[in-house]
Scaffold this active site. Structure first.
Site, PDB file in Angstrom:
ATOM      1  N   ASN A  22      47.527 -41.486 -56.795  1.00  0.00           N
ATOM      2  CA  ASN A  22      47.343 -41.964 -58.175  1.00  0.00           C
ATOM      3  C   ASN A  22      47.753 -43.437 -58.227  1.00  0.00           C
ATOM      4  O   ASN A  22      48.366 -43.942 -57.287  1.00  0.00           O
ATOM      5  CB  ASN A  22      48.168 -41.086 -59.136  1.00  0.00           C
ATOM      6  CG  ASN A  22      49.646 -41.161 -58.816  1.00  0.00           C
ATOM      7  OD1 ASN A  22      50.273 -42.194 -58.968  1.00  0.00           O
ATOM      8  ND2 ASN A  22      50.210 -40.052 -58.316  1.00  0.00           N
TER       9      ASN A  22
ATOM     10  N   ASP B 149      50.781 -33.081 -57.793  1.00  0.00           N
ATOM     11  CA  ASP B 149      51.034 -31.654 -58.021  1.00  0.00           C
ATOM     12  C   ASP B 149      50.318 -30.782 -56.993  1.00  0.00           C
ATOM     13  O   ASP B 149      50.631 -29.610 -56.845  1.00  0.00           O
ATOM     14  CB  ASP B 149      50.553 -31.256 -59.423  1.00  0.00           C
ATOM     15  CG  ASP B 149      51.440 -31.859 -60.500  1.00  0.00           C
ATOM     16  OD1 ASP B 149      52.659 -31.937 -60.277  1.00  0.00           O
ATOM     17  OD2 ASP B 149      50.903 -32.261 -61.552  1.00  0.00           O
TER      18      ASP B 149
ATOM     19  N   LYS C 248      38.979 -37.623 -38.469  1.00  0.00           N
ATOM     20  CA  LYS C 248      38.192 -38.055 -39.629  1.00  0.00           C
ATOM     21  C   LYS C 248      37.036 -37.079 -39.888  1.00  0.00           C
ATOM     22  O   LYS C 248      36.307 -36.727 -38.963  1.00  0.00           O
ATOM     23  CB  LYS C 248      37.646 -39.464 -39.366  1.00  0.00           C
ATOM     24  CG  LYS C 248      36.959 -40.042 -40.561  1.00  0.00           C
ATOM     25  CD  LYS C 248      36.378 -41.416 -40.261  1.00  0.00           C
ATOM     26  CE  LYS C 248      35.476 -41.820 -41.399  1.00  0.00           C
ATOM     27  NZ  LYS C 248      34.546 -42.864 -41.046  1.00  0.00           N
TER      28      LYS C 248
HETATM   29  N1  CTP Z   1      57.670 -34.054 -60.943  1.00  0.00           N
HETATM   30  C1  CTP Z   1      58.285 -33.588 -59.802  1.00  0.00           C
HETATM   31  N2  CTP Z   1      57.596 -32.921 -58.862  1.00  0.00           N
HETATM   32  C2  CTP Z   1      56.276 -32.661 -59.033  1.00  0.00           C
HETATM   33  C3  CTP Z   1      55.626 -33.120 -60.206  1.00  0.00           C
HETATM   34  C4  CTP Z   1      56.354 -33.812 -61.141  1.00  0.00           C
HETATM   35  O1  CTP Z   1      59.495 -33.810 -59.652  1.00  0.00           O
HETATM   36  N3  CTP Z   1      55.612 -32.002 -58.090  1.00  0.00           N
HETATM   37  C5  CTP Z   1      58.466 -34.780 -61.958  1.00  0.00           C
HETATM   38  C6  CTP Z   1      57.974 -36.202 -62.238  1.00  0.00           C
HETATM   39  O2  CTP Z   1      58.603 -37.138 -61.412  1.00  0.00           O
HETATM   40  C7  CTP Z   1      58.340 -36.389 -63.693  1.00  0.00           C
HETATM   41  C8  CTP Z   1      58.286 -34.992 -64.273  1.00  0.00           C
HETATM   42  O3  CTP Z   1      58.354 -34.105 -63.166  1.00  0.00           O
HETATM   43  O4  CTP Z   1      59.674 -36.869 -63.850  1.00  0.00           O
HETATM   44  C9  CTP Z   1      57.018 -34.713 -65.062  1.00  0.00           C
HETATM   45  O5  CTP Z   1      55.913 -35.087 -64.312  1.00  0.00           O
HETATM   46  P1  CTP Z   1      54.430 -35.041 -64.946  1.00  0.00           P
HETATM   47  O6  CTP Z   1      53.447 -35.484 -63.908  1.00  0.00           O
HETATM   48  O7  CTP Z   1      54.411 -35.715 -66.281  1.00  0.00           O
HETATM   49  O8  CTP Z   1      54.221 -33.534 -65.268  1.00  0.00           O
HETATM   50  P2  CTP Z   1      54.071 -32.231 -64.411  1.00  0.00           P
HETATM   51  O9  CTP Z   1      55.405 -31.538 -64.401  1.00  0.00           O
HETATM   52  O10 CTP Z   1      53.482 -32.542 -63.080  1.00  0.00           O
HETATM   53  O11 CTP Z   1      53.089 -31.385 -65.309  1.00  0.00           O
HETATM   54  P3  CTP Z   1      51.550 -31.661 -65.701  1.00  0.00           P
HETATM   55  O12 CTP Z   1      50.940 -32.412 -64.543  1.00  0.00           O
HETATM   56  O13 CTP Z   1      50.972 -30.321 -65.897  1.00  0.00           O
HETATM   57  O14 CTP Z   1      51.567 -32.458 -66.978  1.00  0.00           O
END
Ligand code: CTP
Length: 394
Positions: free
Chosen positions: A209, A278, A288
């Site tokens: 990202n 995630d 590759k």
């Molecule tokens: N976070 C984490 N580990 C992950 C995903 C997120 O520790 N695998 C942490 C991020 O660093 C942030 C918080 O959780 O502090 C929320 O991250 P965000 O991306 O807003 O949300 P998600 O928990 O991933 O949920 P969604 O993508 O469904 O909104």
């Protein structure tokens, strides 16, 4: 901002790095400081008082016995009214003079007469820097309470390669802010995560990202300034790691989880600013992937939610998360606050992902909601730490 309305005497001595002082002064002004530039006699061989005066927006003080300037602001006024003195570049000569108690020109007199913190940014030939007398003088001044930043290693103007380059102006600015910052996070061990993660599809492709890491790096730097012991776990980022902290470079969500969880038990505060992926490809191809006519599907599997795991293993740590949302910002942030057992959550939208400015809303466990105006990420970092301190001390 720490430097806002602070009066800074910037002393410029005679070295080739003097031209960089113009950029430093510009940075101080940009950060809200009021600069009183003071040049030594040899400094004017390297840059002109006119250029300095133009960027400083103030007259340049050069001579102790300049009647016009002395009547407006005497050297004792400068020493007394300054919030800090920064000497950049600082030659072996000025360091030696101050260490020996010599006050034979305007700059050394101000340094002698001031009670404000004094920061030296040395720059000189590497042999000169390594000279035992110079080293002894620096040690002596450090012991008394004078501050130093740099010098760095690298190519020197005299053609040498070695230690003696003026520290980057951003680092001098940071060191100046550190001298003036309240040390209200002393004793805290703060773990910060920053930047994106990368999940490999094959050796040349990945899922990621656009997070730049700016928010997390700004938090780490600000926490260090306030006296905390800081560990920064960063995903891939082009930013230079802040000085004086433990820096751990990671790539994948798994690497980040491993590094963060290793430092979690001994941390007192955790600020998860990283944009952790995630999902990752279930299969990461060793070679590759060649294109074919048919479509190519990537099966994804979940990565560990690091923050959620931290919430489950909480042993008194103060947990701060971020919530990146494109809709129902507050409702979603509240949900994450609860689900991940956080103490504070910072909600933001992705428009500021890799920008300098961001608008965030801070939500506490106590249902208190505070929307900050759009601010530079450095300022947002200060606000977040203020909130952390308020809650820690309440
Ligand atoms: N976070 C984490 N580990 C992950 C995903 C997120 O520790 N695998 C942490 C991020 O660093 C942030 C918080 O959780 O502090 C929320 O991250 P965000 O991306 O807003 O949300 P998600 O928990 O991933 O949920 P969604 O993508 O469904 O909104």
């Amino acid at each position: 901002m720490i430097l806002n309305n602070k009066k800074i005497v910037v002393g410029i001595t005679g070295g080739i790095a003097a031209y960089k002082a113009l950029e430093l002064v510009r940075l101080f002004i940009k950060n809200g400081a009021l600069v009183w530039p003071v040049m030594t006699r040899s400094a004017v061989n390297f840059i002109t008082p006119l250029s300095l005066q133009t960027v400083a927006r103030n007259p340049v003080f050069q001579d102790m016995f300049d009647l016009t300037l002395e009547s407006k602001m005497s050297h004792i006024d400068l020493a007394e009214k300054a919030d800090m003195v920064v000497v950049a570049p600082a030659t072996a000569n000025i360091i030696g003079k101050v260490a020996s108690g010599i006050a034979d020109d305007l700059l050394t007199t101000i340094i002698m007469a001031t009670k404000a913190p004094v920061l030296f940014a040395p720059a000189m030939n590497s042999n000169m820097y390594e000279n035992k007398i110079v080293q002894h003088n620096i040690e002596k001044l450090k012991k008394i309470g004078y501050h130093f930043i740099g010098p760095d290693e690298g190519e020197l103007a005299c053609g040498y390669e070695g230690k003696g380059r003026l520290a980057p102006v951003e680092d001098i600015l940071d060191a100046a802010e550190e001298c003036l910052a309240p040390k209200n996070l002393k004793g805290e061990k703060i773990l910060v995560t920053a930047g994106p993660t990368r999940e490999a599809i094959d050796p040349v492709r990945f899922i990621s990202n656009p997070s730049s890491g700016k928010m997390g790096y700004a938090i780490a730097r600000a926490a260090k300034r306030r006296g905390a012991e800081v560990v920064l776990v960063s995903g891939p980022s082009h930013l230079a790691p802040p000085r004086g902290i433990t820096f751990i470079k990671t790539t994948t969500a798994e690497d980040m989880a491993e590094a963060a969880m290793r430092h979690y038990p001994q941390s007192t505060v955790v600020i998860m600013a990283a944009a952790v992926s995630d999902y990752r490809p279930k299969i990461s191809h060793g070679k590759k992937v060649k294109k074919e006519e048919a479509r190519f599907n990537i099966e994804l599997e979940r990565t560990q939610d690091i923050l959620k795991e931290m919430g489950n293993r909480k042993r008194g740590q103060f947990l701060v998360g971020f919530a990146l949302e494109t809709e129902d910002i507050l409702a979603n942030a509240k949900k994450k606050l609860k689900e991940k057992k956080l103490d504070l959550i910072i909600a933001n939208d992705p428009t500021s992902f890799d920008g300098e400015v961001t608008q965030v809303t801070v939500l506490g466990k106590d249902d208190k909601i505070e929307a900050l105006p759009a601010l530079a990420k450095n300022e947002v970092a200060e606000h977040i730490l203020d909130r952390v301190i308020n809650k820690l001390r309440s």
